[in-house]
Design a protein around this motif. Structure first.
Motif, PDB file in Angstrom:
ATOM      1  N   PHE A  33      36.303  10.523  72.192  1.00  0.00           N
ATOM      2  CA  PHE A  33      37.085   9.757  73.163  1.00  0.00           C
ATOM      3  C   PHE A  33      37.028   8.269  72.840  1.00  0.00           C
ATOM      4  CE2 PHE A  33      37.476   7.252  76.988  1.00  0.00           C
ATOM      5  CZ  PHE A  33      38.690   7.719  77.461  1.00  0.00           C
ATOM      6  N   GLU A  34      35.849   7.818  72.458  1.00  0.00           N
ATOM      7  CA  GLU A  34      35.672   6.402  72.153  1.00  0.00           C
ATOM      8  C   GLU A  34      36.603   5.951  71.029  1.00  0.00           C
ATOM      9  OE1 GLU A  34      31.735   5.256  71.102  1.00  0.00           O
ATOM     10  OE2 GLU A  34      32.237   3.125  71.133  1.00  0.00           O
TER      11      GLU A  34
ATOM     12  N   TYR B 118      32.075   9.508  84.927  1.00  0.00           N
ATOM     13  CA  TYR B 118      32.361   9.777  83.519  1.00  0.00           C
ATOM     14  C   TYR B 118      31.938  11.195  83.144  1.00  0.00           C
ATOM     15  CZ  TYR B 118      32.950   8.566  78.584  1.00  0.00           C
ATOM     16  OH  TYR B 118      33.376   8.499  77.285  1.00  0.00           O
ATOM     17  N   PRO B 119      32.739  12.164  83.505  1.00  0.00           N
ATOM     18  CA  PRO B 119      32.351  13.567  83.278  1.00  0.00           C
ATOM     19  C   PRO B 119      32.342  13.963  81.805  1.00  0.00           C
ATOM     20  CG  PRO B 119      34.541  13.433  84.249  1.00  0.00           C
ATOM     21  CD  PRO B 119      34.009  12.039  84.231  1.00  0.00           C
ATOM     22  N   LEU B 120      32.680  13.033  80.911  1.00  0.00           N
ATOM     23  CA  LEU B 120      32.620  13.355  79.483  1.00  0.00           C
ATOM     24  C   LEU B 120      31.183  13.376  78.971  1.00  0.00           C
ATOM     25  CD1 LEU B 120      35.689  12.590  79.642  1.00  0.00           C
ATOM     26  CD2 LEU B 120      35.402  11.467  77.466  1.00  0.00           C
ATOM     27  N   LEU B 121      30.297  12.932  79.833  1.00  0.00           N
ATOM     28  CA  LEU B 121      28.903  12.745  79.430  1.00  0.00           C
ATOM     29  C   LEU B 121      28.120  14.064  79.330  1.00  0.00           C
ATOM     30  CD1 LEU B 121      27.178  10.141  79.026  1.00  0.00           C
ATOM     31  CD2 LEU B 121      26.343  10.500  81.341  1.00  0.00           C
TER      32      LEU B 121
ATOM     33  N   GLU C 132      28.086   9.497  74.727  1.00  0.00           N
ATOM     34  CA  GLU C 132      28.406  10.922  74.770  1.00  0.00           C
ATOM     35  C   GLU C 132      27.200  11.729  75.223  1.00  0.00           C
ATOM     36  OE1 GLU C 132      30.664  13.094  71.607  1.00  0.00           O
ATOM     37  OE2 GLU C 132      31.105  11.039  71.000  1.00  0.00           O
TER      38      GLU C 132
ATOM     39  N   CYS D 128      27.259  10.165  87.629  1.00  0.00           N
ATOM     40  CA  CYS D 128      27.813  10.405  86.294  1.00  0.00           C
ATOM     41  C   CYS D 128      28.994  11.368  86.366  1.00  0.00           C
ATOM     42  CB  CYS D 128      26.755  10.964  85.357  1.00  0.00           C
ATOM     43  SG  CYS D 128      25.520   9.748  84.910  1.00  0.00           S
TER      44      CYS D 128
ATOM     45  N   ALA E  24      37.406  17.047  81.502  1.00  0.00           N
ATOM     46  CA  ALA E  24      35.979  16.893  81.213  1.00  0.00           C
ATOM     47  C   ALA E  24      35.124  17.452  82.345  1.00  0.00           C
ATOM     48  CB  ALA E  24      35.649  15.427  81.012  1.00  0.00           C
ATOM     49  N   GLU E  25      34.004  18.036  81.950  1.00  0.00           N
ATOM     50  CA  GLU E  25      33.063  18.537  82.947  1.00  0.00           C
ATOM     51  C   GLU E  25      31.663  18.149  82.513  1.00  0.00           C
ATOM     52  OE1 GLU E  25      32.393  22.786  84.838  1.00  0.00           O
ATOM     53  OE2 GLU E  25      34.489  22.367  84.345  1.00  0.00           O
ATOM     54  N   LEU E  26      30.980  17.430  83.368  1.00  0.00           N
ATOM     55  CA  LEU E  26      29.637  16.941  83.044  1.00  0.00           C
ATOM     56  C   LEU E  26      28.726  18.121  82.656  1.00  0.00           C
ATOM     57  CD1 LEU E  26      28.057  14.134  83.341  1.00  0.00           C
ATOM     58  CD2 LEU E  26      27.013  15.227  85.304  1.00  0.00           C
ATOM     59  N   ARG E  27      28.048  17.976  81.507  1.00  0.00           N
ATOM     60  CA  ARG E  27      27.130  19.037  81.087  1.00  0.00           C
ATOM     61  C   ARG E  27      25.698  18.537  81.170  1.00  0.00           C
ATOM     62  NH1 ARG E  27      29.724  20.885  75.605  1.00  0.00           N
ATOM     63  NH2 ARG E  27      30.419  18.724  75.732  1.00  0.00           N
TER      64      ARG E  27
ATOM     65  N   LEU F   2      39.600   3.938  83.274  1.00  0.00           N
ATOM     66  CA  LEU F   2      40.089   4.394  81.978  1.00  0.00           C
ATOM     67  C   LEU F   2      41.505   4.936  82.108  1.00  0.00           C
ATOM     68  CD1 LEU F   2      36.930   6.169  80.562  1.00  0.00           C
ATOM     69  CD2 LEU F   2      37.893   3.990  79.863  1.00  0.00           C
TER      70      LEU F   2
ATOM     71  N   ILE G 122      35.999   6.522  85.066  1.00  0.00           N
ATOM     72  CA  ILE G 122      37.154   7.327  84.647  1.00  0.00           C
ATOM     73  C   ILE G 122      38.448   6.795  85.277  1.00  0.00           C
ATOM     74  CG2 ILE G 122      36.902   9.050  86.494  1.00  0.00           C
ATOM     75  CD1 ILE G 122      37.686  11.164  84.353  1.00  0.00           C
TER      76      ILE G 122
ATOM     77  N   LEU H   5      39.979  13.303  79.649  1.00  0.00           N
ATOM     78  CA  LEU H   5      39.455  12.808  80.926  1.00  0.00           C
ATOM     79  C   LEU H   5      39.674  13.821  82.045  1.00  0.00           C
ATOM     80  CD1 LEU H   5      40.491   9.055  80.815  1.00  0.00           C
ATOM     81  CD2 LEU H   5      38.224   9.989  80.538  1.00  0.00           C
TER      82      LEU H   5
ATOM     83  N   LYS I  14      29.756   1.682  74.665  1.00  0.00           N
ATOM     84  CA  LYS I  14      30.683   1.631  75.790  1.00  0.00           C
ATOM     85  C   LYS I  14      30.990   3.028  76.332  1.00  0.00           C
ATOM     86  CE  LYS I  14      34.725  -1.181  76.279  1.00  0.00           C
ATOM     87  NZ  LYS I  14      35.846  -1.752  75.517  1.00  0.00           N
ATOM     88  N   PHE I  15      31.072   3.967  75.416  1.00  0.00           N
ATOM     89  CA  PHE I  15      31.404   5.334  75.824  1.00  0.00           C
ATOM     90  C   PHE I  15      30.326   6.301  75.341  1.00  0.00           C
ATOM     91  CE2 PHE I  15      35.378   3.037  75.142  1.00  0.00           C
ATOM     92  CZ  PHE I  15      35.959   3.164  76.391  1.00  0.00           C
TER      93      PHE I  15
ATOM     94  N   TYR J  10      40.166   5.898  72.244  1.00  0.00           N
ATOM     95  CA  TYR J  10      40.418   4.821  73.201  1.00  0.00           C
ATOM     96  C   TYR J  10      40.468   3.463  72.498  1.00  0.00           C
ATOM     97  CZ  TYR J  10      40.150   2.123  77.493  1.00  0.00           C
ATOM     98  OH  TYR J  10      40.412   1.266  78.506  1.00  0.00           O
TER      99      TYR J  10
END
Lengths: 414, 77
Positions: free
Chosen positions: B11-12, A165-168, A141, A161, B56-59, A274, A271, B53, A138-139, B15
């Protein structure tokens, strides 16, 4: 008409050269349809040699390696194809052939049939079974994205993305998504991604490619690729082509996305949702705690107000009431008795007063007393005795008459 | 550093723990002590999730392969 002129005699070379010029100038650009036979790949040069034929005729064909490298499939005998090329003549042999620049299966029927055949085969092997599909986390990484480094697919995928979901963490594995080498390079990428597990834990692998014709998507209908996808331990999302395009890769993957952008949406939670659900959580948990404490407070109040808890208090107040009543009774009855006794005493007093001899004296009565000898009563003192009848006194006896105001001495004369 | 890492939940995890907490809070057989400690835990987790959240910054990294076939990672672009 050429009278007198000797017939022109040509050498074979001259003839063939003339023919070459004539033919090559007139057939510089030919579209030809036919069936492949005698197909051979030259082991060293990599050139294709084959014969193109129909029911009544045939022609040799050659396709140089520089041309056939970009071919999307390997031709085989019996395949109906349409080729584009030019006619070249070999003067040395006096033969001619078609030099093929482009080669396509005739119509799309052939490719389609091959696709259906492979699909059916893999289906029967159970490779498309839901039971083999892995669930996507679901989440996620870390994901590996297998796609071309150029083109809109990568750009769009990253954009979505980033927004959702910027956590990716995206690990891009650039591959060639078109041409004969595409399926091999994707297979290599998949194998590497599995090995790559040593670094971060990869949650999902996405294979992405933009839309295209059935030919363009041929690498994704490769049986070898299908088997590698099937055996991969990491969940794979296939996002090949556009909406209507289905590939073997789509069927065998753990999930199919209609487009690469859709894949980005599928694998990422939003997000906004969430944050909204966390907001909801804070709201609900607070209200739960509030209502819980409120409920407990209420039931505490209830317990406090219950009969059993208030019994001692009630008993005391009951006793208080009893005491009040009793004291009221006591004062009531005692007072009554006293006043009734008082009034009867008063009555007696009055009666006594009325019947008292002294009172009667006032009305004119008088009491007669005479002295009694002690002998008579055998006592040593004198005693005055009330004379109640006439016979009680004799002649010359002295008596005392008491009137209401005073006493007088008197003597009986008769 | 290592200490910080052990404390960092994904985070998972956070949550789904929040979802669990809400479920427990909703149930009737939750004592007052439990309710309060769950609520406190929930508050900490919501803060953590919000932080994650919002910051967070997409890498994006690129996997490359050397000629020897060794895999490596470099920053994308």
């Amino acid at each position: 008409m050429i009278q007198g002129n000797l017939p022109q005699i040509l050498t074979v070379s001259e003839l063939n050269f003339n023919i070459k010029t004539l033919v090559e100038e007139n057939f510089r650009f030919v579209h030809l349809i036919g069936e492949i036979s005698n197909f051979k790949v030259h082991s060293q040069s990599g050139h294709y040699y084959f014969t193109l034929k129909d029911s009544g005729s045939q022609i040799s064909a050659v396709m140089w390696r520089t041309r056939n490298e970009n071919l999307l499939f390997t031709p085989e005998d019996g395949m109906q194809i349409v080729v584009k090329g030019r006619i070249t003549v070999f003067p040395a042999k006096g033969s001619y052939q078609i030099e093929v620049w482009e080669l396509k299966p005739q119509g799309m029927g052939e490719l389609q049939a091959r696709f259906e055949k492979l699909k059916q085969k893999l289906f029967e092997e159970g490779m498309f079974d839901e039971a083999h599909k892995m669930e996507l986390p679901k989440f996620p990484e870390n994901i590996v994205l297998i796609t071309s480094k150029t083109g809109a697919v990568l750009h769009d995928f990253i954009k979505i993305c980033k927004r959702r979901y910027p956590l990716l963490n995206i690990y891009l594995y650039p591959v060639n998504v078109q041409g004969v080498s595409a399926s091999s390079s994707i297979i290599e990428a998949l194998r590497d991604a599995e090995k790559f597990q040593k670094f971060p834990v990869i949650d999902i692998i996405v294979i992405a490619r933009g839309g295209g014709s059935l030919e363009d998507l041929l690498p994704f209908n490769d049986e070898r690729l299908a088997r590698v996808i099937f055996s991969c331990k990491i969940p794979i999302v296939s996002a090949v082509g556009h909406e209507v395009d289905f590939t073997i890769c789509d069927f065998v993957a753990d999930m199919r996305a209609p487009t690469p952008s859709a894949a980005a949406e599928l694998i990422t939670p939003n997000i906004k949702d969430l944050i909204e659900s966390i907001d909801k959580f804070s709201y609900f948990s607070r209200s739960f705690v509030q209502s819980k404490t409120e409920n407990l407070r209420n039931s505490l109040r209830e317990v406090q107000g219950s009969y059993y808890f208030n019994r001692p208090k009630d008993l005391i107040s009951e006793f208080n009431m009893r005491i009040d009543e009793l004291s009221k009774g006591i004062t009531g009855t005692a007072g009554g008795r006293i006043s009734s006794l008082k009034s009867s005493v008063k009555f007696f007093k009055q009666t006594l007063h009325h019947i008292s001899p002294r009172n009667n004296l006032k009305k004119g009565y008088a009491i007669v007393r005479k002295k009694v000898d002690m002998d008579e009563l055998r006592l040593l003192f004198e005693f005055e005795k009330i004379v109640t009848r006439a016979s009680g006194v004799g002649k010359n006896e002295e008596v005392e008459i008491e009137f209401h105001d005073n006493k007088k001495q008197a003597k009986i004369t008769s | 550093m290592a200490k910080k890492e052990t404390r960092q939940k994904s985070f998972e995890e956070s949550y789904s723990r929040l979802e669990k907490i809400l479920e427990k809070l909703e149930s009737d057989d939750c004592s007052l002590e439990d309710t309060i400690s769950l609520y406190e835990e929930g508050l900490t987790l919501t803060k953590y999730c919000y932080d994650k959240l919002n910051n967070a910054e997409l890498r994006i990294k690129e996997i490359n392969k050397s000629l020897k076939g060794e895999l490596g990672i470099k920053d994308y672009k």
